[in-house]
Design a protein around this motif. Sequence first.
Motif, PDB file in Angstrom:
ATOM      1  N   PRO A 232       0.829  -1.227   0.000  1.00  0.00           N
ATOM      2  CA  PRO A 232       0.000   0.000   0.000  1.00  0.00           C
ATOM      3  C   PRO A 232       0.851   1.260   0.000  1.00  0.00           C
ATOM      4  O   PRO A 232       1.980   1.282   0.496  1.00  0.00           O
ATOM      5  CB  PRO A 232      -0.780  -0.129   1.311  1.00  0.00           C
ATOM      6  CG  PRO A 232       0.103  -0.935   2.200  1.00  0.00           C
ATOM      7  CD  PRO A 232       0.803  -1.913   1.298  1.00  0.00           C
ATOM      8  N   VAL A 233       0.285   2.330  -0.561  1.00  0.00           N
ATOM      9  CA  VAL A 233       0.949   3.626  -0.508  1.00  0.00           C
ATOM     10  C   VAL A 233       0.621   4.337   0.805  1.00  0.00           C
ATOM     11  O   VAL A 233       1.361   5.222   1.241  1.00  0.00           O
ATOM     12  CB  VAL A 233       0.540   4.517  -1.705  1.00  0.00           C
ATOM     13  CG1 VAL A 233       1.017   3.888  -3.001  1.00  0.00           C
ATOM     14  CG2 VAL A 233      -0.951   4.762  -1.748  1.00  0.00           C
ATOM     15  N   VAL A 234      -0.500   3.960   1.431  1.00  0.00           N
ATOM     16  CA  VAL A 234      -0.924   4.523   2.705  1.00  0.00           C
ATOM     17  C   VAL A 234      -1.649   3.429   3.485  1.00  0.00           C
ATOM     18  O   VAL A 234      -2.340   2.596   2.896  1.00  0.00           O
ATOM     19  CB  VAL A 234      -1.891   5.724   2.527  1.00  0.00           C
ATOM     20  CG1 VAL A 234      -2.285   6.316   3.887  1.00  0.00           C
ATOM     21  CG2 VAL A 234      -1.289   6.796   1.641  1.00  0.00           C
ATOM     22  N   ILE A 235      -1.464   3.436   4.812  1.00  0.00           N
ATOM     23  CA  ILE A 235      -2.281   2.590   5.690  1.00  0.00           C
ATOM     24  C   ILE A 235      -3.182   3.506   6.506  1.00  0.00           C
ATOM     25  O   ILE A 235      -2.709   4.445   7.159  1.00  0.00           O
ATOM     26  CB  ILE A 235      -1.404   1.740   6.633  1.00  0.00           C
ATOM     27  CG1 ILE A 235      -0.515   0.791   5.823  1.00  0.00           C
ATOM     28  CG2 ILE A 235      -2.276   0.939   7.606  1.00  0.00           C
ATOM     29  CD1 ILE A 235       0.468  -0.009   6.665  1.00  0.00           C
ATOM     30  N   ILE A 236      -4.488   3.273   6.436  1.00  0.00           N
ATOM     31  CA  ILE A 236      -5.462   4.045   7.221  1.00  0.00           C
ATOM     32  C   ILE A 236      -5.957   3.160   8.362  1.00  0.00           C
ATOM     33  O   ILE A 236      -6.423   2.032   8.130  1.00  0.00           O
ATOM     34  CB  ILE A 236      -6.648   4.512   6.358  1.00  0.00           C
ATOM     35  CG1 ILE A 236      -6.156   5.423   5.223  1.00  0.00           C
ATOM     36  CG2 ILE A 236      -7.689   5.232   7.211  1.00  0.00           C
ATOM     37  CD1 ILE A 236      -7.260   5.875   4.270  1.00  0.00           C
ATOM     38  N   VAL A 237      -5.868   3.664   9.584  1.00  0.00           N
ATOM     39  CA  VAL A 237      -6.275   2.909  10.780  1.00  0.00           C
ATOM     40  C   VAL A 237      -7.516   3.566  11.396  1.00  0.00           C
ATOM     41  O   VAL A 237      -7.519   4.783  11.661  1.00  0.00           O
ATOM     42  CB  VAL A 237      -5.136   2.868  11.818  1.00  0.00           C
ATOM     43  CG1 VAL A 237      -5.577   2.071  13.046  1.00  0.00           C
ATOM     44  CG2 VAL A 237      -3.884   2.266  11.207  1.00  0.00           C
ATOM     45  N   ASP A 238      -8.545   2.797  11.605  1.00  0.00           N
ATOM     46  CA  ASP A 238      -9.764   3.273  12.264  1.00  0.00           C
ATOM     47  C   ASP A 238      -9.592   3.094  13.772  1.00  0.00           C
ATOM     48  O   ASP A 238      -9.695   1.983  14.301  1.00  0.00           O
ATOM     49  CB  ASP A 238     -10.965   2.462  11.752  1.00  0.00           C
ATOM     50  CG  ASP A 238     -12.280   2.935  12.349  1.00  0.00           C
ATOM     51  OD1 ASP A 238     -12.266   3.872  13.176  1.00  0.00           O
ATOM     52  OD2 ASP A 238     -13.327   2.354  11.990  1.00  0.00           O
ATOM     53  N   LEU A 239      -9.314   4.204  14.487  1.00  0.00           N
ATOM     54  CA  LEU A 239      -9.055   4.111  15.926  1.00  0.00           C
ATOM     55  C   LEU A 239     -10.292   3.780  16.734  1.00  0.00           C
ATOM     56  O   LEU A 239     -10.181   3.390  17.899  1.00  0.00           O
ATOM     57  CB  LEU A 239      -8.444   5.416  16.433  1.00  0.00           C
ATOM     58  CG  LEU A 239      -7.039   5.754  15.930  1.00  0.00           C
ATOM     59  CD1 LEU A 239      -6.500   6.983  16.644  1.00  0.00           C
ATOM     60  CD2 LEU A 239      -6.090   4.594  16.124  1.00  0.00           C
ATOM     61  N   ASP A 240     -11.460   3.917  16.116  1.00  0.00           N
ATOM     62  CA  ASP A 240     -12.669   3.521  16.834  1.00  0.00           C
ATOM     63  C   ASP A 240     -12.756   2.007  16.946  1.00  0.00           C
ATOM     64  O   ASP A 240     -13.521   1.481  17.767  1.00  0.00           O
ATOM     65  CB  ASP A 240     -13.913   4.053  16.110  1.00  0.00           C
ATOM     66  CG  ASP A 240     -13.988   5.578  16.146  1.00  0.00           C
ATOM     67  OD1 ASP A 240     -13.313   6.161  17.021  1.00  0.00           O
ATOM     68  OD2 ASP A 240     -14.684   6.160  15.303  1.00  0.00           O
ATOM     69  N   ASP A 241     -11.971   1.300  16.123  1.00  0.00           N
ATOM     70  CA  ASP A 241     -11.954  -0.171  16.150  1.00  0.00           C
ATOM     71  C   ASP A 241     -10.793  -0.725  16.968  1.00  0.00           C
ATOM     72  O   ASP A 241     -10.883  -1.804  17.542  1.00  0.00           O
ATOM     73  CB  ASP A 241     -11.820  -0.729  14.723  1.00  0.00           C
ATOM     74  CG  ASP A 241     -13.186  -1.030  14.118  1.00  0.00           C
ATOM     75  OD1 ASP A 241     -14.186  -0.726  14.768  1.00  0.00           O
ATOM     76  OD2 ASP A 241     -13.210  -1.560  12.993  1.00  0.00           O
ATOM     77  N   TYR A 242      -9.654   0.003  16.992  1.00  0.00           N
ATOM     78  CA  TYR A 242      -8.428  -0.602  17.510  1.00  0.00           C
ATOM     79  C   TYR A 242      -7.792   0.199  18.636  1.00  0.00           C
ATOM     80  O   TYR A 242      -8.055   1.401  18.794  1.00  0.00           O
ATOM     81  CB  TYR A 242      -7.419  -0.781  16.370  1.00  0.00           C
ATOM     82  CG  TYR A 242      -7.967  -1.608  15.231  1.00  0.00           C
ATOM     83  CD1 TYR A 242      -8.311  -2.936  15.440  1.00  0.00           C
ATOM     84  CD2 TYR A 242      -8.184  -1.042  13.983  1.00  0.00           C
ATOM     85  CE1 TYR A 242      -8.845  -3.689  14.399  1.00  0.00           C
ATOM     86  CE2 TYR A 242      -8.712  -1.786  12.948  1.00  0.00           C
ATOM     87  CZ  TYR A 242      -9.039  -3.118  13.163  1.00  0.00           C
ATOM     88  OH  TYR A 242      -9.566  -3.857  12.156  1.00  0.00           O
ATOM     89  N   GLU A 243      -6.921  -0.460  19.331  1.00  0.00           N
ATOM     90  CA  GLU A 243      -6.250   0.152  20.468  1.00  0.00           C
ATOM     91  C   GLU A 243      -4.779   0.433  20.138  1.00  0.00           C
ATOM     92  O   GLU A 243      -4.328   0.277  19.009  1.00  0.00           O
ATOM     93  CB  GLU A 243      -6.357  -0.790  21.685  1.00  0.00           C
ATOM     94  CG  GLU A 243      -7.798  -1.032  22.106  1.00  0.00           C
ATOM     95  CD  GLU A 243      -7.893  -1.992  23.296  1.00  0.00           C
ATOM     96  OE1 GLU A 243      -6.842  -2.549  23.683  1.00  0.00           O
ATOM     97  OE2 GLU A 243      -9.001  -2.181  23.798  1.00  0.00           O
TER      98      GLU A 243
END
Length: 504
Positions: free
Chosen positions: A48-59
Amino acid sequence: MHFFGNILLLSSDLELYAKISGLLNKYEIVQQKFNPAGLMTDIYKFNPVVIIVDLDDYEYSVYNSISLSDADNYIPVLALYSKYKSAMQFIDTVMEYNMHKSEITVCLPNIIKIFADFKYKYSGIKQCYRINDLINSQTDNLLRRFIGNEFQYLESIDHILKCVFLNESQLVNRPKFILIASWNDDGTEVDIYDFDSGDMVKDKEAIELADSNRLFGVKREYENAFYMNPDKKEYSGMESCESIFDEELKQRLGEIINFAGYITTNTAILGVNYQDSVSQFDSGIIKELCINYNLIHNIYRQMNKVNSAFIYTVNALSRASEVNDDGTGMHIKRVNAYSRLIAESLGLDSIYTDTIGFSAQMHDVGKLSVPKNILTKPGMLTLDEFDIMKSHTLLGAKIIGDSKQLAMASEIAISHHEKFDGSGYPYKKVGEEIPLSGRIVAMADIYDALRTERAYKAAYGHSTAFDIITKGDGRVMPQHFDPQILEIFKKRNKDFCEIYEEVE
């Protein structure tokens, strides 16, 4: 140039996935649930050129896992959140880039464009370093072979080109052709290497160009990297976007889609018709290749000068040893040629055949230490005289010495009068105890001695010499020779005759 690629979205929110996909429709959005054990595999698989992390899902642990998985291949990571308080400690501590989900529509496309362009440039620089390291390591290996006298110039150039443009799996943008141009006062020669078939094929004939002062629209006044994408009017390191290709080159290469190269005062290397648009990264790889090519080429030229002086000295010494038997020097030339013929017929490699092709002539160099009255005596030698004559084998090895370059010449000098049945001299060696080079030159020397007039004998014709070697005459017997070499002589005896007549 803007770069599109994969975006890895670590989230289980399907609405978020749909929204991002709509905003970034030129990218491939890959949605995955976070799995620490498989994250490295996902990064390698999707690149990937970017990784997007959903903080509402993860710690907190998700970012540590990303950092560990991507230590060698930096990828920008963007954190999205809506629960401000629960996310702040995490964001302030570890996350480099963050965005509230309410800002996605306005801000995300521009942020991702910046990240993707950065990733493109970072990947290009990293690839340049990797390919440059590969080129340098291959050149280092070749120099080690040069020090060990195992250097083959043309094979070395081909090997580096194959390593970089054929075998290197991480080279993203590959050219269809590599052109290597070199010039002198008479003009320019261009060698063409074609990679289009999935293999590397070098054109049998170089293309000669008339203009030696300008090549591909670039002057030779200074070293220069250059590239061009004619369809986009993009160019660098050139005077204009009008490329100058000789008509014969155009006919050979077809339509010129793009190219990247590097030019010096005596060499240019050019990659033509890359899979994608070219940039400074592609010309950077060619630059490193050109610098190393020039290094190898200069070593080769210097080696040729030294080698020419070395061979001249060997030839002079060999001629001196034959002055009492053959004032023309033709005997040693023919022995070289017979020996090469036998070595090639045995299927020996080019290094061996080349070496024996100039070492064989030193077989009788020890005669320099044998009195002239013995060498030119018209009648039979006495036992004492024959003992002195036989000493030329040992004296020859002593004269040649223990130089690595003359190792084969030394073993030929000492062993070319040994006989396969053990009846030879100086050590009465039997069979394969005799060095192969000595067994080869034994046949070459005997055949030419039979054909040549000496003070103590008349010259024989080819058919007589053939019968003596294959049937025996009491002094020369077939069991004196290596059976495999004797068979080669029988099969190729006409070639022996042709060599004698051509070098008479």
